[in-house]
Scaffold this active site. Structure first.
Site, PDB file in Angstrom:
ATOM      1  N   GLU A  47       0.850  -1.190   0.000  1.00 29.15           N
ATOM      2  CA  GLU A  47       0.000   0.000   0.000  1.00 29.15           C
ATOM      3  C   GLU A  47       0.886   1.239   0.000  1.00 29.15           C
ATOM      4  O   GLU A  47       1.575   1.513   0.981  1.00 29.15           O
ATOM      5  CB  GLU A  47      -0.911   0.000   1.236  1.00 29.15           C
ATOM      6  CG  GLU A  47      -1.743   1.271   1.345  1.00 29.15           C
ATOM      7  CD  GLU A  47      -2.500   1.395   2.661  1.00 29.15           C
ATOM      8  OE1 GLU A  47      -2.756   0.370   3.321  1.00 29.15           O
ATOM      9  OE2 GLU A  47      -2.825   2.535   3.039  1.00 29.15           O
ATOM     10  N   ARG A  51       0.745  10.292   0.211  1.00 29.46           N
ATOM     11  CA  ARG A  51       1.102  11.358   1.143  1.00 29.46           C
ATOM     12  C   ARG A  51       2.396  12.040   0.738  1.00 29.46           C
ATOM     13  O   ARG A  51       2.931  12.854   1.484  1.00 29.46           O
ATOM     14  CB  ARG A  51       1.279  10.800   2.557  1.00 29.46           C
ATOM     15  CG  ARG A  51       0.017  10.225   3.120  1.00 29.46           C
ATOM     16  CD  ARG A  51       0.180   9.912   4.572  1.00 29.46           C
ATOM     17  NE  ARG A  51      -0.516   8.680   4.891  1.00 29.46           N
ATOM     18  CZ  ARG A  51      -0.290   7.960   5.971  1.00 29.46           C
ATOM     19  NH1 ARG A  51       0.601   8.339   6.841  1.00 29.46           N
ATOM     20  NH2 ARG A  51      -0.969   6.857   6.181  1.00 29.46           N
ATOM     21  N   THR A  74      -4.418   6.173   1.598  1.00 31.27           N
ATOM     22  CA  THR A  74      -4.784   7.564   1.884  1.00 31.27           C
ATOM     23  C   THR A  74      -5.604   8.179   0.751  1.00 31.27           C
ATOM     24  O   THR A  74      -5.398   9.333   0.379  1.00 31.27           O
ATOM     25  CB  THR A  74      -3.538   8.442   2.204  1.00 31.27           C
ATOM     26  OG1 THR A  74      -2.540   7.663   2.872  1.00 31.27           O
ATOM     27  CG2 THR A  74      -3.894   9.594   3.130  1.00 31.27           C
ATOM     28  N   LYS A 134     -11.319  -1.946   6.338  1.00 32.19           N
ATOM     29  CA  LYS A 134     -10.128  -1.662   7.143  1.00 32.19           C
ATOM     30  C   LYS A 134     -10.610  -1.130   8.496  1.00 32.19           C
ATOM     31  O   LYS A 134     -11.489  -0.264   8.533  1.00 32.19           O
ATOM     32  CB  LYS A 134      -9.309  -0.608   6.402  1.00 32.19           C
ATOM     33  CG  LYS A 134      -8.266   0.113   7.211  1.00 32.19           C
ATOM     34  CD  LYS A 134      -7.460   0.983   6.295  1.00 32.19           C
ATOM     35  CE  LYS A 134      -6.769   2.089   7.057  1.00 32.19           C
ATOM     36  NZ  LYS A 134      -5.820   2.808   6.196  1.00 32.19           N
TER      37      LYS A 134
HETATM   38  O1  LIG Z   1      -3.779   6.553   4.994  1.00 33.35           O
HETATM   39  C1  LIG Z   1      -4.140   5.400   4.903  1.00 33.35           C
HETATM   40  O2  LIG Z   1      -4.917   4.978   4.011  1.00 33.35           O
HETATM   41  C2  LIG Z   1      -3.621   4.479   5.856  1.00 33.35           C
HETATM   42  O3  LIG Z   1      -3.596   3.301   5.551  1.00 33.35           O
HETATM   43  C3  LIG Z   1      -3.100   4.968   7.133  1.00 33.35           C
HETATM   44  C4  LIG Z   1      -2.324   3.872   7.791  1.00 33.35           C
HETATM   45  O4  LIG Z   1      -3.235   2.931   8.225  1.00 33.35           O
HETATM   46  C5  LIG Z   1      -1.472   4.277   8.900  1.00 33.35           C
HETATM   47  O5  LIG Z   1      -0.656   5.302   8.507  1.00 33.35           O
HETATM   48  C6  LIG Z   1      -0.657   3.100   9.391  1.00 33.35           C
HETATM   49  O6  LIG Z   1       0.293   3.573  10.218  1.00 33.35           O
HETATM   50  P1  LIG Z   1       1.204   2.771  11.234  1.00 33.35           P
HETATM   51  O7  LIG Z   1       0.546   2.934  12.553  1.00 33.35           O
HETATM   52  O8  LIG Z   1       2.484   3.511  11.135  1.00 33.35           O
HETATM   53  O9  LIG Z   1       1.315   1.351  10.803  1.00 33.35           O
END
Ligand SMILES: O=C(O)C(=O)C[C@H](O)[C@H](O)COP(=O)(O)O
Length: 213
Positions: A47, A51, A74, A134
């Protein structure tokens, strides 16, 4: 593509490996070696979060690496969905779910893993036909106990919990009846990127597969 068909596609992706690496990539030149390392380590679904300025180019580069399935994360706007699809993403991930995002994913034939954080959000997505979702932000939202509590009234929904998931707490989620895989950034840490230490990333991926499968 209907939400039901999307769910079939996202379920198949979530069943390929215990972890979907969540990637924040600043440089397009890192895309190929990074994807190769993660795929070699046993994590084929990637994924790439939208960003960074380079994200769409990163998706296009990674989409050429054999054996991988590259998605865009994102996704916040219909334009993001369109750009992701054009760049070669084969699935999309969104932190939440708005009608505009859902409509855009359907119109662009991009299987979407939409985000839900509450029973109501999960039910609203299920009503539309999304049975694979999700769970975000997983840890901040109560973690594995909260997700477990959703399994009893909503056993027909399966989740990919993401947000604060690590090698240490991933087993708590993966042991639940309603969790297919987890999403996490720990397999591709910034330090390893900066050092172009692809071997470390491959090893982190392999460790995740070995410990979590
Ligand atoms: O923006 C999105 O679509 C995402 O998927 C956001 C992510 O779920 C988190 O950024 C995961 O972050 P960690 O806690 O570092 O594993």
């Amino acid at each position: 593509m209907t939400p039901e068909k999307m769910s079939d596609a996202t379920e198949a992706l979530c069943r390929k490996a215990p972890v979907i690496p969540v990637l924040i990539v600043e440089k397009a030149s890192d895309a190929k070696p990074l994807a190769e390392a993660l795929i070699a380590g046993g994590l084929p679904c990637l994924e790439v979060t939208l960003r960074t300025e380079a994200a769409l180019e990163v998706i296009a580069e990674m989409a050429q690496v054999a054996g991988g399935h590259v998605g865009a994360g994102t996704l916040l706007t219909p334009q993001d969905v369109e750009n992701a699809k054009k760049s070669g993403a084969t699935f999309g991930v969104s932190p939440g779910a708005t009608d505009r995002i859902l409509d855009a994913a359907e119109a662009n034939d991009l299987p979407l893993l939409p985000g839900a954080a509450t029973a109501t959000e999960a039910m609203q997505l299920l009503e539309k036909g999304y049975r694979i979702q999700k769970f975000f932000p997983a840890e901040a939202n109560g973690g594995a106990p909260a997700l477990k509590a959703l399994a009893s009234p909503l056993p027909q929904i399966s989740f990919c919990p993401t947000g604060g998931v690590s090698l240490a707490n991933a087993p708590d989620y993966l042991g639940l009846s309603n969790t297919l895989c987890v999403g996490g950034s720990w397999v591709a840490p910034t330090k390893a990127f900066e050092a172009k230490d692809w071997k470390t990333i491959e090893n982190l991926a392999r460790e995740a597969v070995t410990r979590l499968s």
